[in-house]
Design a protein around this motif. Structure first.
Motif, PDB file in Angstrom:
ATOM      1  N   VAL A   1       0.830  -1.167  -0.097  1.00 24.73           N
ATOM      2  CA  VAL A   1       0.019  -0.023  -0.049  1.00 24.73           C
ATOM      3  C   VAL A   1       0.956   1.192   0.045  1.00 24.73           C
ATOM      4  O   VAL A   1       1.729   1.349   0.947  1.00 24.73           O
ATOM      5  N   VAL A   2       0.731   2.121  -0.953  1.00 22.26           N
ATOM      6  CA  VAL A   2       1.807   3.294  -1.215  1.00 22.26           C
ATOM      7  C   VAL A   2       0.901   4.370  -1.261  1.00 22.26           C
ATOM      8  O   VAL A   2       0.285   4.624  -2.494  1.00 22.26           O
ATOM      9  N   PRO A   3       0.952   5.452  -0.351  1.00 21.05           N
ATOM     10  CA  PRO A   3       0.216   6.504  -0.443  1.00 21.05           C
ATOM     11  C   PRO A   3       1.212   7.650  -1.129  1.00 21.05           C
ATOM     12  O   PRO A   3       2.251   7.566  -1.131  1.00 21.05           O
ATOM     13  N   TYR A   4       0.456   8.752  -1.654  1.00 22.52           N
ATOM     14  CA  TYR A   4       1.271  10.097  -1.905  1.00 22.52           C
ATOM     15  C   TYR A   4       1.560  10.589  -0.624  1.00 22.52           C
ATOM     16  O   TYR A   4       0.823  10.722   0.215  1.00 22.52           O
ATOM     17  N   PRO A   5       2.928  10.975  -0.710  1.00 23.12           N
ATOM     18  CA  PRO A   5       3.562  11.445   0.512  1.00 23.12           C
ATOM     19  C   PRO A   5       2.984  12.995   0.876  1.00 23.12           C
ATOM     20  O   PRO A   5       3.534  13.973   0.812  1.00 23.12           O
TER      21      PRO A   5
END
Length: 446
Positions: free
Chosen positions: A7-11
């Motif tokens: 799971v990779v959110p925009y920072p």
């Protein structure tokens, strides 16, 4: 056996929060996942009072942190150099690819990447590794449709031909659509790539965004899974014994205004002074989340001399509050907001009408939607006002309209109707069924 999801959110806080909610909901359906953060953002999340990972462990959810180096421009420099920040997002790809390899070697077979739509590298990376691709758009479907059809946008006259989008003036468009820059080109690439995603999920609900959902049905079907913050949760211990909660307990129902303009863009110092004066002129009690700007180390430096002393019996002013906890308190009757999408969803979830004071990006579009389409907000600022200081007297008048009288009753009725529709959708309606279907497909590996 079910695989493992990356799971990779925009920072950025406004993107990480909805992704945390989505991760929690997927994990509650039995999905094991690794939540990817840079070292700097992991420090922010774990040092916060609302530690997401600690909360997940207490719930017995299989959510672990996957740390990557600080390969993107830092949060404090993000607004000052948007282009450099956006270009640096591509640096994340190699580190996520390494994380996939390391997890596979450790026996946690990666089967899926869930990533923010604005991470343009995510869908191609997923295809390269033959994984399932899930794209989360943490904004409205209406906004998604606008970017999806950006090639149709012409900045002359009203824009009334975008499928599922109401008629707009050019000044109501998100920033990324009305100027050419590395940011707008990067967003355009993201929306080309998202057409290849296996799933596109959106932090909205069908009753709110149905026109745009239907317009996209035969192009890139989007699945509403929101409001992701509903039912009300924050990453604490479930108690509401904070100082702010105790202060709110002493106030009458619907008598307090909550003021917050998000975690990213600062309000001009002169405008802060007018807001402070407007709050005092309004006569209402208030809770104000006011972050120090780049030139201040303490919030008192941003405020008129003597303001904190003058307002001590009527207001709380701090750099940060648990927003969902504040909004859900019975004494809070209005939300003076920048109209970020998370704020809109939290307003609906708590059934609190808004005074919209957008600052940048898509917030002017969101403000138009909540004022003119969904009708549970008053507009306090338009893009024509973007460089104008709104005077205290005008702010006080808008707050009165928000909090009392016939217009206030209409706004409250509208937001309460949407809250009930949202509650139905996340309990056993479309949002719940879409989320369950996605979790089942991920467990099945497709």
């Amino acid at each position: 056996m079910a695989g493992h999801a990356i799971v990779v959110p925009y920072p950025g806080r406004g993107h990480i929060n909805p992704m945390m909610h989505l991760a929690t909901k997927l994990a509650s359906h039995g999905i094991s996942l690794t939540f990817v953060l840079t070292q700097a953002w992991h420090k922010i999340i774990t040092q916060a009072e609302d530690d997401f990972f600690s909360h997940a462990r207490k719930l017995g959810l299989d959510i672990r942190a996957g740390l990557i180096p600080d390969c993107v421009v830092g949060e404090s420099e993000r607004w000052a150099n948007k282009a450099a920040f956006f270009l640096s997002l591509s640096n994340m790809e190699a580190h996520v690819a390494d994380l996939i390899s390391n997890l596979n070697r450790s026996g946690a077979t990666v089967s899926c990447i869930v990533a923010d739509t604005l991470l343009s590298w995510a869908v191609p990376l997923t295809k390269k590794h033959a994984l399932v691709s899930v794209s989360l758009w943490p904004n409205s479907v209406t906004n998604f449709s606008l970017f999806y059809h950006s090639d149709l946008v012409e900045l002359q006259g009203r824009i009334d031909y975008i499928p599922g989008v109401p008629s707009l003036k050019p000044t109501e468009l998100p920033n990324g659509l009305f100027y050419s820059s590395p940011v707008s080109h990067g967003i355009a690439q993201s929306f080309l790539n998202v057409r290849e995603a296996d799933w596109v999920v959106v932090n909205s609900f069908h009753a709110l965004d149905c026109r745009a959902v239907e317009a996209l049905r035969h192009k890139t079907p989007v699945q509403c899974v929101g409001p992701l913050n509903m039912p009300f949760t924050y990453w604490g211990d479930g108690k509401s014994d904070s100082e702010s909660s105790q202060w709110l307990d002493s106030k009458p129902a619907r008598s307090v205004i909550y003021v917050s303009f998000g975690s990213f863009i600062n309000v001009a110092r002169a405008q802060v002074g007018e807001i402070a004066a407007g709050l005092m002129q309004s006569g209402y009690c208030f809770v104000w989340a006011l972050r120090p700007d780049a030139e201040a180390s303490e919030i008192w430096e941003m405020l008129p001399p003597g303001f904190l002393e003058e307002c001590k019996d009527r207001g709380l002013v701090e750099p940060w509050f648990r927003q969902e906890e504040i909004l859900s308190h019975p004494s809070v009757g209005g939300f003076f907001s920048h109209c970020g999408w998370n704020a809109v969803m939290e307003s609906v979830s708590a059934s609190v009408p808004m005074l919209g004071f957008p600052l940048a990006m898509e917030q002017f579009l969101n403000c138009k939607l909540v004022v003119e389409e969904w009708k549970f907000a008053v507009r306090g600022r338009s893009r024509e006002d973007e460089n104008r200081i709104i005077a205290a007297q005008e702010i006080a008048g808008n707050l009165k309209m928000l909090m009392e009288g016939e217009e206030s009753a209409r706004l409250r009725g509208a937001v309460e109707r949407f809250r009930e529709l949202a509650k139905d959708e996340v309990t056993d309606g479309l949002s719940a069924s879409n989320l369950k279907l996605l979790a089942n497909r991920l467990k099945a590996g497709h």
